[in-house]
Motif scaffolding. Structure first.
Motif, PDB file in Angstrom:
ATOM      1  N   SER A  23       0.808  -1.229   0.000  1.00 27.78           N
ATOM      2  CA  SER A  23       0.000   0.000   0.000  1.00 27.78           C
ATOM      3  C   SER A  23       0.835   1.270   0.000  1.00 27.78           C
ATOM      4  CB  SER A  23      -0.918   0.013   1.222  1.00 27.78           C
ATOM      5  OG  SER A  23      -0.160  -0.091   2.421  1.00 27.78           O
ATOM      6  N   ALA A  66      -6.181   6.655   4.606  1.00 26.63           N
ATOM      7  CA  ALA A  66      -7.294   6.552   3.667  1.00 26.63           C
ATOM      8  C   ALA A  66      -6.847   6.070   2.290  1.00 26.63           C
ATOM      9  CB  ALA A  66      -7.989   7.899   3.529  1.00 26.63           C
ATOM     10  N   THR A  67      -5.589   5.664   2.166  1.00 22.42           N
ATOM     11  CA  THR A  67      -5.112   5.253   0.843  1.00 22.42           C
ATOM     12  C   THR A  67      -5.912   4.071   0.308  1.00 22.42           C
ATOM     13  OG1 THR A  67      -3.184   4.539  -0.416  1.00 22.42           O
ATOM     14  CG2 THR A  67      -3.345   3.732   1.844  1.00 22.42           C
ATOM     15  N   SER A  68      -6.160   4.102  -0.985  1.00 20.35           N
ATOM     16  CA  SER A  68      -6.837   2.966  -1.622  1.00 20.35           C
ATOM     17  C   SER A  68      -5.832   1.953  -2.160  1.00 20.35           C
ATOM     18  CB  SER A  68      -7.723   3.463  -2.772  1.00 20.35           C
ATOM     19  OG  SER A  68      -6.940   4.140  -3.753  1.00 20.35           O
ATOM     20  N   ALA A 117      -5.709  -2.043  -1.593  1.00 19.66           N
ATOM     21  CA  ALA A 117      -7.096  -2.552  -1.482  1.00 19.66           C
ATOM     22  C   ALA A 117      -7.388  -3.155  -0.111  1.00 19.66           C
ATOM     23  CB  ALA A 117      -7.380  -3.577  -2.583  1.00 19.66           C
ATOM     24  N   GLY A 118      -6.714  -2.631   0.922  1.00 18.63           N
ATOM     25  CA  GLY A 118      -6.991  -3.081   2.282  1.00 18.63           C
ATOM     26  C   GLY A 118      -6.379  -4.406   2.672  1.00 18.63           C
ATOM     27  N   ARG A 140      -0.362  -0.352   8.572  1.00 14.50           N
ATOM     28  CA  ARG A 140       0.004   0.764   7.686  1.00 14.50           C
ATOM     29  C   ARG A 140       1.044   1.646   8.368  1.00 14.50           C
ATOM     30  NH1 ARG A 140      -5.774   1.338   6.504  1.00 14.50           N
ATOM     31  NH2 ARG A 140      -6.250   0.419   4.468  1.00 14.50           N
TER      32      ARG A 140
END
Length: 211
Positions: A51, A114-116, A119-120, A130
């Motif tokens: 991420s 809040a980063t996409s 994809a979690g 994170r």
């Protein structure tokens, strides 16, 4: 998997041994290309779900640098007043806890919660990974800087909310670190807090257990 020869492994051990948390910096500026190279290398660090949630904010505005230094000095005084043991009080007051006035490069590091990206993956069950990933990027920056003869200092006597407000970062960025980067005034193979009698290194084997 790439294997490295014994000479490289010995050099890596030496690098880890000589990594220091530095407070005393020379004021001479850093080469811009070098700073950008180091920040790029830092982002080779592992991250949960790939991420890459680290966000580096270079503090270039003199007024912002001064505001951060004044804030840290105030927090230091507040922390000093809370130490009741006389010996520890005097020892703490004698410590230099930041190089914000001298280091040529000041970098605030944040985690974009809040980063996409990614994809979690992994972070859905352990969101703190994170922030762990950001810390790994900081450590990667630290080693890369030390390998090039530069020093890094991590400033922790501060209020994260103050730093976030001062730098006007997005609300969903979590503060991770305020870093000083530059040429060290001197080099030592022993941590300063050890040399000054604040805290010696612990026995590494005592930190390992089995179940």
């Amino acid at each position: 998997m790439q294997a490295f020869d014994p000479d490289f492994c010995a050099t890596l051990t030496e690098l880890l041994t000589w990594r220091r948390d530095v407070r005393h910096f020379r004021t001479d500026p850093l080469d811009e290309a070098m700073v950008l190279e180091l920040l790029t290398l830092a982002q080779l660090a592992p991250s949960v779900g790939n991420s890459q949630p680290w966000r580096f904010v270079r503090v270039k505005t003199p007024a912002l640098r001064d505001a951060l230094a004044d804030h840290v000095d105030a927090e230091r005084e507040r922390a000093t007043s809370q130490i009741t043991d006389a010996t520890r009080h005097d020892a703490y007051r004698a410590l230099k806890l930041h190089g914000l006035g001298e280091a040529p490069e000041i970098i605030a590091v944040f985690c974009d919660d809040a980063t996409s990206a990614g994809a979690g993956l992994g972070a859905a069950t352990m969101p703190q990974t994170r922030l762990h990933s950001v810390v790994l990027a900081i450590h990667t920056l630290w080693l890369a800087a030390r390998a090039r003869g530069l020093a890094l200092g991590w400033v922790s006597i501060l209020d994260p909310a103050f730093v976030a407000r001062a730098l006007a970062v997005p609300d969903d960025w979590t503060f991770a670190a305020l870093l000083c980067l530059g040429h060290p005034e001197a080099v030592a193979d022993t941590p300063e807090l050890d040399r000054l009698g604040w805290q010696a290194r612990l026995d590494p084997l005592a930190q390992i257990s089995e179940r």
